[in-house]
Motif scaffolding. Structure first.
Motif, PDB file in Angstrom:
ATOM      1  N   ASP A 196       0.818  -1.183  -0.063  1.00 43.10           N
ATOM      2  CA  ASP A 196      -0.075  -0.037  -0.123  1.00 43.10           C
ATOM      3  C   ASP A 196       0.932   1.195  -0.054  1.00 43.10           C
ATOM      4  OD1 ASP A 196      -2.270  -1.610   0.071  1.00 43.10           O
ATOM      5  OD2 ASP A 196      -2.714  -1.266   2.034  1.00 43.10           O
ATOM      6  N   ARG A 197       1.948   1.357   0.802  1.00 47.92           N
ATOM      7  CA  ARG A 197       2.858   2.494   0.813  1.00 47.92           C
ATOM      8  C   ARG A 197       3.659   2.689  -0.488  1.00 47.92           C
ATOM      9  NH1 ARG A 197       4.875   1.085   7.289  1.00 47.92           N
ATOM     10  NH2 ARG A 197       3.192   2.313   8.027  1.00 47.92           N
ATOM     11  N   ASP A 235       1.313   4.104  -3.118  1.00 46.67           N
ATOM     12  CA  ASP A 235       0.936   5.758  -2.974  1.00 46.67           C
ATOM     13  C   ASP A 235       2.359   6.316  -3.710  1.00 46.67           C
ATOM     14  OD1 ASP A 235      -1.470   5.157  -1.953  1.00 46.67           O
ATOM     15  OD2 ASP A 235      -0.484   5.468   0.065  1.00 46.67           O
TER      16      ASP A 235
END
Length: 258
Positions: A157-158, A161
């Motif tokens: 997820d990081r 982004d």
């Protein structure tokens, strides 16, 4: 643009631990290791140039360029001495920082560092650097791990982004190309001046996954005399995710020994 770093618990009374991620990563990916450290340890966790919140910072290029920029940023922050840990490309950067400013480095911990030999699985790194969406990143990251391992959801997820920022993949391709070299028709990585480290005198710990598919574990033999070497069975290239307990233990030992 100024180089971004997350700073925790810093005071001039104690040398902080400086963490440098690998190619295509971001500082936030150190979370599995940081969560296992003493919460009072002072930390400086960088997004290296061309990565994450340092996407537009000066110093986009190979490890030598990044080492110069990180040292300048530490000077700007008034940090005169520090413990240093780097993974992969960040390990090459950390090594060069130690070579340039060994009197300031209290300990050096290297996780499968770049530059210890010419062999590198550059095709896998290029796929990783070009991946943007979560599914593509998951596949690309899996190729960096030991067989059968899967990347963590939080890390994906990081990274997703960070990769969606305009120009992110262009910067990564530029960085990858900066440290790859062609020799006799073969593509490899540039190597560090390892003989220059013999008299460095900085306490050094080297950790390497025995099943590293990116940088062969045989490169660990290139470490200079006096360094502590740990080869970790069942672990690939991404030691921060695959062996956070071992990494945290090595870092804690380094800071206690200081």
């Amino acid at each position: 643009m100024t180089l971004f770093a997350e700073v925790r618990n810093y005071s001039s009374a104690k040398a902080p631990l400086v963490l440098l991620h690998g190619f295509g990563g971001i500082g936030a990916l150190w979370a599995p290791v940081v969560s296992r450290l003493d919460p009072d340890i002072p930390l400086v966790v960088y997004d290296l140039p061309g990565h994450g919140q340092s996407l537009g910072a000066e110093g986009i290029g190979h490890a030598g360029v990044m080492a110069k920029v990180v040292l300048a940023d530490l000077d700007r922050r008034g940090i005169s001495s520090f413990h240093l840990c780097g993974h992969s490309m960040g390990g090459a950067t950390a090594s060069l920082i130690a070579l340039r400013a060994g009197d300031r480095v209290r300990s050096l911990t290297l996780l499968a560092p770049g530059g210890f030999g010419p062999e590198i699985h550059h095709e896998a790194l290029r796929r990783y650097g070009l991946a943007v969406e979560t599914g593509d990143l998951a596949l690309a990251l899996a190729a960096l791990l030991a067989p059968g391992s899967m990347p963590g959801v939080t890390s994906l997820d990081r990274l997703t982004d960070a990769r969606r920022l305009p120009g992110a993949t262009d910067r990564l391709v530029e960085i990858l190309n900066s440290f790859l070299v062609e020799t006799d028709g073969r593509t490899g990585q540039g190597t560090l001046p390892l003989s220059a480290f013999d008299a460095l005198g900085v306490p050094t710990r080297l950790l390497w996954g025995a099943e590293d598919p990116i940088l062969p574990v045989t490169q660990a033999k290139a470490i200079w005399p006096g360094a502590d070497v740990m080869l970790i069975e069942g672990v690939g290239h991404m030691l921060i995710d695959e062996a956070p307990d071992a990494v945290a233990s090595a870092l804690s030992s380094a800071m206690v020994a200081d």
